[in-house]
Design an enzyme around this catalytic site. Structure first.
Site, PDB file in Angstrom:
ATOM      1  N   ALA A 186       0.826  -1.208   0.000  1.00  0.00           N
ATOM      2  CA  ALA A 186       0.000   0.000   0.000  1.00  0.00           C
ATOM      3  C   ALA A 186       0.860   1.257   0.000  1.00  0.00           C
ATOM      4  CB  ALA A 186      -0.903   0.008   1.228  1.00  0.00           C
TER       5      ALA A 186
ATOM      6  N   GLU B  10       0.935 -10.034   1.369  1.00  0.00           N
ATOM      7  CA  GLU B  10      -0.326 -10.568   1.886  1.00  0.00           C
ATOM      8  C   GLU B  10      -1.217 -11.072   0.750  1.00  0.00           C
ATOM      9  OE1 GLU B  10      -1.279  -8.631   6.062  1.00  0.00           O
ATOM     10  OE2 GLU B  10      -0.960  -7.080   4.535  1.00  0.00           O
TER      11      GLU B  10
ATOM     12  N   GLY C 250       1.351  -5.352   1.900  1.00  0.00           N
ATOM     13  CA  GLY C 250       0.107  -5.850   1.319  1.00  0.00           C
ATOM     14  C   GLY C 250       0.342  -6.703   0.090  1.00  0.00           C
TER      15      GLY C 250
ATOM     16  N   GLU D 134       6.175  -2.984   7.067  1.00  0.00           N
ATOM     17  CA  GLU D 134       5.397  -1.925   7.707  1.00  0.00           C
ATOM     18  C   GLU D 134       5.687  -1.772   9.192  1.00  0.00           C
ATOM     19  OE1 GLU D 134       2.252  -4.882   6.159  1.00  0.00           O
ATOM     20  OE2 GLU D 134       4.404  -4.654   5.980  1.00  0.00           O
TER      21      GLU D 134
END
Length: 164
Positions: free
Chosen positions: A37, A80, A77, A100
């Site tokens: 992100a 993920e 992300g 992150e």
């Protein structure tokens, strides 16, 4: 971005509904899978839709095999998304991680649950708490990816999808 998340969701739903589609391959563009992100978006007001967690769950729950073709990086992300896939192929030069944490955030799309299930708690805790990026060769040893290739990752992912 919201556009990428929406395209992923729309593409998965379309593939699942189409009986002629036998498998799905998710890849990035220009030799990159996904750096995750854009943190600048975290401070903007929440909009309807656009949450990564439900999209990763949609990938994971697909009745059709979903293969991630990881080139460049799969971070945050992006990793993920790959964790939600049923199979992962990485280019030998790819790197993966959940960075992150280095800015005080925890992975927010259930990576903290999927990663330990895949590679075990000790290795997952190390990745989650340090934010380190691991090379594809280490990811293969840990079981994070199913295969690494030196050739075209997308073609290798398509071959795997055809096999499964």
């Amino acid at each position: 971005s919201l556009a990428v998340l929406q395209a992923l969701e729309d593409g998965l739903k379309k593939a699942d509904a189409d009986p002629s589609v036998k498998a799905v391959m998710i890849c990035g563009e220009d030799g990159k899978f996904s750096a995750g992100a854009d943190i600048r978006g975290f401070s903007s007001p929440k909009r309807l839709g656009g949450a990564l967690g439900p999209i990763v769950s949609l990938i994971e729950s697909s009745e059709k095999p979903v293969v991630a073709a990881i080139e460049g990086v799969a971070l945050g992300g992006g990793l993920e998304v790959a964790l939600g896939c049923h199979y992962r192929i990485a280019h030998v030069k790819a790197r993966m991680g959940l960075p992150e944490v280095t800015i005080g955030l925890l992975p927010g799309a259930e990576g903290t649950q999927r990663l330990p299930r895949l590679i075990g708690v000790p290795a997952a805790l190390d990745m989650i708490t340090t934010g380190k990026h691991i090379p594809a060769t280490e990811a293969l040893k840990l079981g994070l990816v199913d295969e690494i290739v030196e050739e075209n990752t997308i073609e290798a992912a398509i071959r795997l999808a055809n096999k499964v």
